[in-house]
Design an enzyme around this catalytic site. Structure first.
Site, PDB file in Angstrom:
ATOM      1  N   GLY A 119       0.869  -1.182   0.000  1.00 51.37           N
ATOM      2  CA  GLY A 119       0.000   0.000   0.000  1.00 51.37           C
ATOM      3  C   GLY A 119       0.905   1.230   0.000  1.00 51.37           C
ATOM      4  N   ARG A 120       0.445   2.285   0.691  1.00 49.03           N
ATOM      5  CA  ARG A 120       1.212   3.537   0.689  1.00 49.03           C
ATOM      6  C   ARG A 120       2.582   3.386   1.350  1.00 49.03           C
ATOM      7  NH1 ARG A 120      -0.615   8.253  -2.039  1.00 49.03           N
ATOM      8  NH2 ARG A 120      -2.698   7.633  -2.662  1.00 49.03           N
ATOM      9  N   ILE A 121       2.600   2.733   2.526  1.00 40.39           N
ATOM     10  CA  ILE A 121       3.882   2.614   3.236  1.00 40.39           C
ATOM     11  C   ILE A 121       4.780   1.637   2.484  1.00 40.39           C
ATOM     12  CG2 ILE A 121       5.019   1.955   5.401  1.00 40.39           C
ATOM     13  CD1 ILE A 121       2.460   2.887   6.874  1.00 40.39           C
ATOM     14  N   THR A 171       7.339  -2.893  10.937  1.00 40.74           N
ATOM     15  CA  THR A 171       6.964  -1.555  11.426  1.00 40.74           C
ATOM     16  C   THR A 171       5.447  -1.381  11.288  1.00 40.74           C
ATOM     17  OG1 THR A 171       7.356  -0.597   9.225  1.00 40.74           O
ATOM     18  CG2 THR A 171       9.172  -0.465  10.800  1.00 40.74           C
ATOM     19  N   ARG A 223       2.174  -3.832  12.572  1.00 39.72           N
ATOM     20  CA  ARG A 223       1.529  -4.124  13.844  1.00 39.72           C
ATOM     21  C   ARG A 223       2.147  -5.403  14.395  1.00 39.72           C
ATOM     22  NH1 ARG A 223       0.267   0.332  14.077  1.00 39.72           N
ATOM     23  NH2 ARG A 223      -1.769   1.274  14.312  1.00 39.72           N
ATOM     24  N   GLU A 225       2.242  -3.758  23.825  1.00 43.34           N
ATOM     25  CA  GLU A 225       3.134  -2.603  24.010  1.00 43.34           C
ATOM     26  C   GLU A 225       2.753  -1.849  25.277  1.00 43.34           C
ATOM     27  OE1 GLU A 225       2.873  -0.408  20.341  1.00 43.34           O
ATOM     28  OE2 GLU A 225       3.698  -2.047  19.171  1.00 43.34           O
ATOM     29  N   HIS A 266       8.004   1.605  18.981  1.00 46.15           N
ATOM     30  CA  HIS A 266       6.890   2.059  18.125  1.00 46.15           C
ATOM     31  C   HIS A 266       7.018   3.549  17.771  1.00 46.15           C
ATOM     32  CE1 HIS A 266       2.444   1.115  16.951  1.00 46.15           C
ATOM     33  NE2 HIS A 266       3.022   1.951  16.086  1.00 46.15           N
TER      34      HIS A 266
HETATM   35  C1  GLV Z   1       1.111   3.944  13.949  1.00 48.34           C
HETATM   36  O1  GLV Z   1       1.406   2.824  14.150  1.00 48.34           O
HETATM   37  C2  GLV Z   1      -0.140   4.398  13.448  1.00 48.34           C
HETATM   38  O2  GLV Z   1      -1.059   3.598  13.210  1.00 48.34           O
HETATM   39  O3  GLV Z   1      -0.285   5.609  13.293  1.00 48.34           O
END
Ligand code: GLV
Length: 326
Positions: free
Chosen positions: A156-158, A236, A238, A267, A285
């Protein structure tokens, strides 16, 4: 006085100033509000500005009351919000969508480089005065990032922002996604693979899928076993996409070379065998945590609230449940 807004944490950037025309109840401590505090503070609010650590479910919405119009999350993930329930109640749910894609891709590369090139171990050696000999031909030999193969799970975007960086590093780019991403194939030269194919061929497997029923515990023992022994797992996205216990066992047995993790099943990370392992890099995170990005996220989260409270639709790019009717 204006509309009532509950903000569950102090935010960097302009959010509070932007909301100054509203009656803001601000949770001032650094630690998240407890469930009890959330249930107390949402009562009578028109808007909630929440974080990914705040569970906003049916009970919270019910206790808040029928005037609640918007739940604006300061995050790109929204699995902490019961969106179906919000939609049923006519409450708009907004998020910060793509705003943090570039920042998260930066941090993904920080982890890739840190894992492959022993950045953290090197820092420790210098600080602990264990660097005795000066330059050495074989000190902290790592793995090449340039020219290696990266496997992006979730383009996707990331994932796409990671792919663009990988292209700059001259990497071979593989991806697995629910749908083919033809744009990325054409523009970046990303090649589609089945998940198993990607795991078998990648030197760096990096997770960028959202957390949902299909992705929960996706990287379990069986899938980790399919990775190369020399490969690194980077997460990075979940924590719950990876079975942490299986990952720790895989790292211990040398089934894979290492891992770079910014997210965890629970977390903050409590006791974990990962803490004692040298072949992992662990971060708290901070994927989106650069000043510009966090400030922009705050601006977007506040603007979404102001739009909805003014009777307007929020920018469609930030609306999670467009099916809500006025
Ligand atoms: C970070 O993990 C977010 O969802 O903004």
């Amino acid at each position: 006085m204006g509309k009532k807004v509950y903000v569950t944490r102090r935010l960097p950037g302009p959010a509070l100033e932007m909301l100054s025309g509203c009656k803001v109840t601000l949770h001032k401590r650094q630690t998240p509000p407890t469930r009890k505090e959330i249930l107390k503070n949402v009562v009578g609010k028109d808007a909630i500005l929440c974080m990914l650590s705040d569970k906003i479910d049916r009970e919270v919405m019910k206790v808040a009351g029928p005037q609640l119009k918007i739940i604006s999350s300061y995050s790109t993930g929204f699995e902490h919000i019961d969106v179906a329930e919000a939609t049923k109640r006519g409450i708009r749910v907004t998020y910060t969508a793509d705003i943090l894609a570039e920042a998260t891709a930066d941090l993904t590369f920080a982890l890739i480089l840190a894992c492959a090139r022993n950045v953290v171990a090197g820092d420790r050696i210098v600080r602990q005065k264990k660097w005795k000999v000066g330059w050495m031909p074989d000190l902290l030999l790592g793995q090449n990032v340039h020219g290696a193969t990266i496997g992006i799970v979730g383009l996707g975007r990331i994932g796409s922002a990671v792919a663009r960086r990988a292209k700059g590093f001259g990497m071979e780019i593989l991806y697995h996604n629910r749908r083919r991403n033809e744009k990325a194939e054409a523009e970046i030269g990303a090649q589609y693979r089945s998940l198993d194919g990607l795991l078998a061929q990648s030197d760096f497997v990096t997770i960028h899928t959202t957390l949902n029923d299909a992705s929960r515990q996706l990287m379990d023992k069986e899938r980790l076993q399919k990775m190369k022994k020399t490969a690194f797992l980077i997460n990075t996205a979940r924590g719950s996409v990876v079975n942490e216990r299986d990952l720790a066992a895989a790292l211990k047995k040398g089934m894979i070379a290492g891992a770079g993790l910014d997210v965890f099943e629970k977390e903050p990370l409590g006791y974990s065998p990962l803490l004692r392992m040298k072949n992992v890099v662990l971060l708290p995170h901070i994927g989106s945590a650069d000043r510009v990005t966090r400030s922009r996220m705050a601006e977007v989260a506040a603007k979404n609230i102001l739009d909805v409270l003014a009777g307007k639709e929020p920018d469609s790019a930030f609306l999670v449940n467009p099916q809500v009717q006025r």
